[in-house]
Design an enzyme around this catalytic site. Structure first.
Site, PDB file in Angstrom:
ATOM      1  N   HIS A   1       0.845  -1.290   0.011  1.00  0.00           N
ATOM      2  CA  HIS A   1       0.062  -0.101  -0.069  1.00  0.00           C
ATOM      3  C   HIS A   1       1.068   1.264   0.087  1.00  0.00           C
ATOM      4  CE1 HIS A   1      -3.469   2.283   0.962  1.00  0.00           C
ATOM      5  NE2 HIS A   1      -2.740   3.288   1.819  1.00  0.00           N
TER       6      HIS A   1
ATOM      7  N   ARG B   1     -14.755  13.164   7.378  1.00  0.00           N
ATOM      8  CA  ARG B   1     -13.326  13.714   7.776  1.00  0.00           C
ATOM      9  C   ARG B   1     -12.897  14.626   6.759  1.00  0.00           C
ATOM     10  NH1 ARG B   1      -9.634   8.872   7.972  1.00  0.00           N
ATOM     11  NH2 ARG B   1      -8.004  10.429   8.153  1.00  0.00           N
TER      12      ARG B   1
ATOM     13  N   ASP C   1     -15.230   2.875   6.817  1.00  0.00           N
ATOM     14  CA  ASP C   1     -14.345   3.662   6.634  1.00  0.00           C
ATOM     15  C   ASP C   1     -14.506   4.725   5.451  1.00  0.00           C
ATOM     16  OD1 ASP C   1     -11.389   4.848   6.547  1.00  0.00           O
ATOM     17  OD2 ASP C   1     -11.646   4.050   4.378  1.00  0.00           O
TER      18      ASP C   1
ATOM     19  N   SER D   1      -7.907   3.831   9.323  1.00  0.00           N
ATOM     20  CA  SER D   1      -8.366   3.769   8.003  1.00  0.00           C
ATOM     21  C   SER D   1      -7.608   3.028   7.044  1.00  0.00           C
ATOM     22  CB  SER D   1      -8.472   5.254   7.354  1.00  0.00           C
ATOM     23  OG  SER D   1      -8.815   5.311   6.088  1.00  0.00           O
TER      24      SER D   1
ATOM     25  N   LYS E   1      -8.446  -1.581   6.205  1.00  0.00           N
ATOM     26  CA  LYS E   1      -8.704  -1.756   4.425  1.00  0.00           C
ATOM     27  C   LYS E   1      -7.626  -2.896   4.159  1.00  0.00           C
ATOM     28  CE  LYS E   1      -8.773   2.318   3.305  1.00  0.00           C
ATOM     29  NZ  LYS E   1      -9.083   3.844   2.949  1.00  0.00           N
TER      30      LYS E   1
HETATM   31  N1  URA Z   1      -5.644   6.947   2.837  1.00  0.00           N
HETATM   32  C1  URA Z   1      -6.602   6.223   3.424  1.00  0.00           C
HETATM   33  O1  URA Z   1      -6.880   5.213   3.026  1.00  0.00           O
HETATM   34  N2  URA Z   1      -7.104   6.871   4.527  1.00  0.00           N
HETATM   35  C2  URA Z   1      -6.792   7.977   5.184  1.00  0.00           C
HETATM   36  O2  URA Z   1      -7.220   8.085   6.154  1.00  0.00           O
HETATM   37  C3  URA Z   1      -5.679   8.531   4.599  1.00  0.00           C
HETATM   38  C4  URA Z   1      -5.169   8.159   3.446  1.00  0.00           C
END
Ligand code: URA
Length: 433
Positions: free
Chosen positions: A82, A168, A161, A183, A187
């Site tokens: 990621h 947010r 999320d 967050s 995932k």
């Molecule tokens: N990428 C994400 O998936 N979540 C965040 O909060 C910030 C960047």
């Protein structure tokens, strides 16, 4: 329990328990906790921070709000990577095929670009015919057969999320280590891989502007991953200039193919090799980095990695002729070269400005619903530390109808040229594990 009492508790700087965090996040997903209450809670987190216990609890709630990918049918190790988002970041397109050629499985769900950063799915869709929406069954079968699939979301993972992120975004509460870490990690954990490599970008073109901030985020994510028994390693990597040369969609895929052919830009090739090496180390495929780098270079030289990419394109319905014939990609109508006004050394290339400029050409979106133009983008030819003469080539703009004059200025403004000698940038700024 009352929502208001928990908001006040966090506002006053106290740590919330796992049960209290469950009450808030579960209540928010079920519309019992309102947007305005959640906004107040998120702001209290941004101001007072979170403990590791709270970060793990937040991750658990977000993870358990949706479905989780089951990779147990796949033999062998499943890995995932990621990136926290950058400009010119086409790393997955190179790292995935290399790791698959070395016997690991990459079953990856990627995202689209938003704002100044690009998204892997948009890049892949610039390959004529390439499908990013496939069923969960086909996704797993593809990984079983070739060890590699990069797709959009096949399941409803982490709906909490999605709801929290949208809130947010409009309440000034994106930038908090605990919220970003939970967050991202919810995932990644939902995507099912045993081993996860996090590429945490640092610099002007990234979320985390300083190395210190990036280290704190990296440590939080690694801790959360470990609490779930996963192998997690984070690399802190430089985003003070665009990664590689190409910033766009089809031009980034071409650069990835070139890199798999062993002729990619130096800084990008190095980053891909280092990421693959860390992945081989964390999954115990090798005992040291030298051994890892030998194996990586071998699958590039013998074309096994390139062939993996070709196989993935074929499985996902794309036109495999793009591997050898780049004219099959959508082509931009105008090619404009940008030259240096002054001699000197390149001190800085503002990656954020370049990312926004590429977006103005149509390579990115301002709103989720916008269509992108796969053909357009910017190639940043000169790099930080290069010595240049007046009228040397700095960049090439690939444009259709949008924004040519404005973008030409933006690209020139992105370069800072100075008389003093400058060093080339280090790509890897640290490793957290
Ligand atoms: N990428 C994400 O998936 N979540 C965040 O909060 C910030 C960047």
């Amino acid at each position: 329990m009352r929502t208001v009492d928990l908001i006040v508790k966090k506002k006053d700087g106290f740590e919330l328990s796992t049960e209290e965090i469950h009450f808030l996040i579960d209540g928010y997903v079920k519309n019992i906790v309102t947007d305005y209450q959640m906004s107040a809670f998120l702001m209290a987190i941004c101001i007072n921070g979170t403990t590791i216990g709270e970060q793990v609890a937040l991750t658990k709630e977000i993870l358990e709000s949706g479905e989780q990918v089951d990779l147990s049918e796949i033999d062998g190790l499943c890995v995932d990577k990621h990136s926290t988002g950058g400009v010119g970041d086409k790393t997955t397109l190179v790292v995935g095929p290399i790791l698959a050629a070395l016997g690991l499985n990459l079953a990856k769900m990627s995202g689209r670009g938003l704002g100044h950063t690009g998204g892997t799915l948009d890049k892949l869709e610039s390959i004529p015919g390439f499908k990013i929406s496939i069923s969960s069954k086909d996704f797993i079968n593809q990984v079983k057969k070739i060890g590699l699939a990069v797709v959009g979301q096949t399941l409803n993972i982490t709906p909490a999320d999605k709801k929290l992120y949208a809130l947010r975004d409009v309440t000034g509460t994106v930038n908090s280590v605990g919220l970003i870490a939970s967050s991202i990690m919810s995932k990644k954990l939902a995507s099912g891989a045993h081993s996860i490599l996090l590429d945490v970008k640092v610099g002007e073109g990234a979320f985390m502007k300083t190395l210190e901030e990036a280290k704190v985020l990296a440590k939080a994510m690694v801790e959360i991953g470990k609490s779930y028994g996963r192998d997690v390693v984070a690399m802190l990597t430089n985003m003070e200039e665009p990664l590689g040369e190409a910033v766009g969609n089809s031009i980034e895929v071409i650069e990835a193919i070139d890199t798999l052919k062993g002729r990619g830009p130096k800084n990008f090739t190095k980053l891909c090799e280092e990421i693959c090496a860390e992945m081989l180390i964390v999954t115990n495929q090798v005992t040291n980095k030298e051994e890892a780098l030998i194996k990586i270079k071998e699958v590039i030289n013998n074309k096994q990695a390139l062939n993996k990419f070709k196989e993935m394109i074929a499985f996902q319905g794309g036109d495999v002729r793009v591997i050898d014939d780049y004219s099959i990609f959508p082509q931009a109508k105008n090619i404009i070269k940008v030259y240096a006004n002054n001699p000197g050394y390149i001190k800085k290339i503002d990656a954020y400005l370049v990312g926004v400029a590429a977006s103005k050409l149509g390579a990115g979106r301002n709103k989720k619903e916008d269509n992108i133009d796969p053909a357009v983008g910017i190639k940043v030819i000169a790099k930080v530390g290069d010595k240049i003469n007046k009228d040397d080539l700095l960049a090439i703009i690939y444009a259709n109808d949008l924004g040519i004059d404005e973008v030409k200025n933006d690209v020139l403004n992105a370069f800072t040229i100075t008389k003093e000698k400058q060093n080339h940038l280090e790509m890897i700024l640290g490793i957290v594990n």
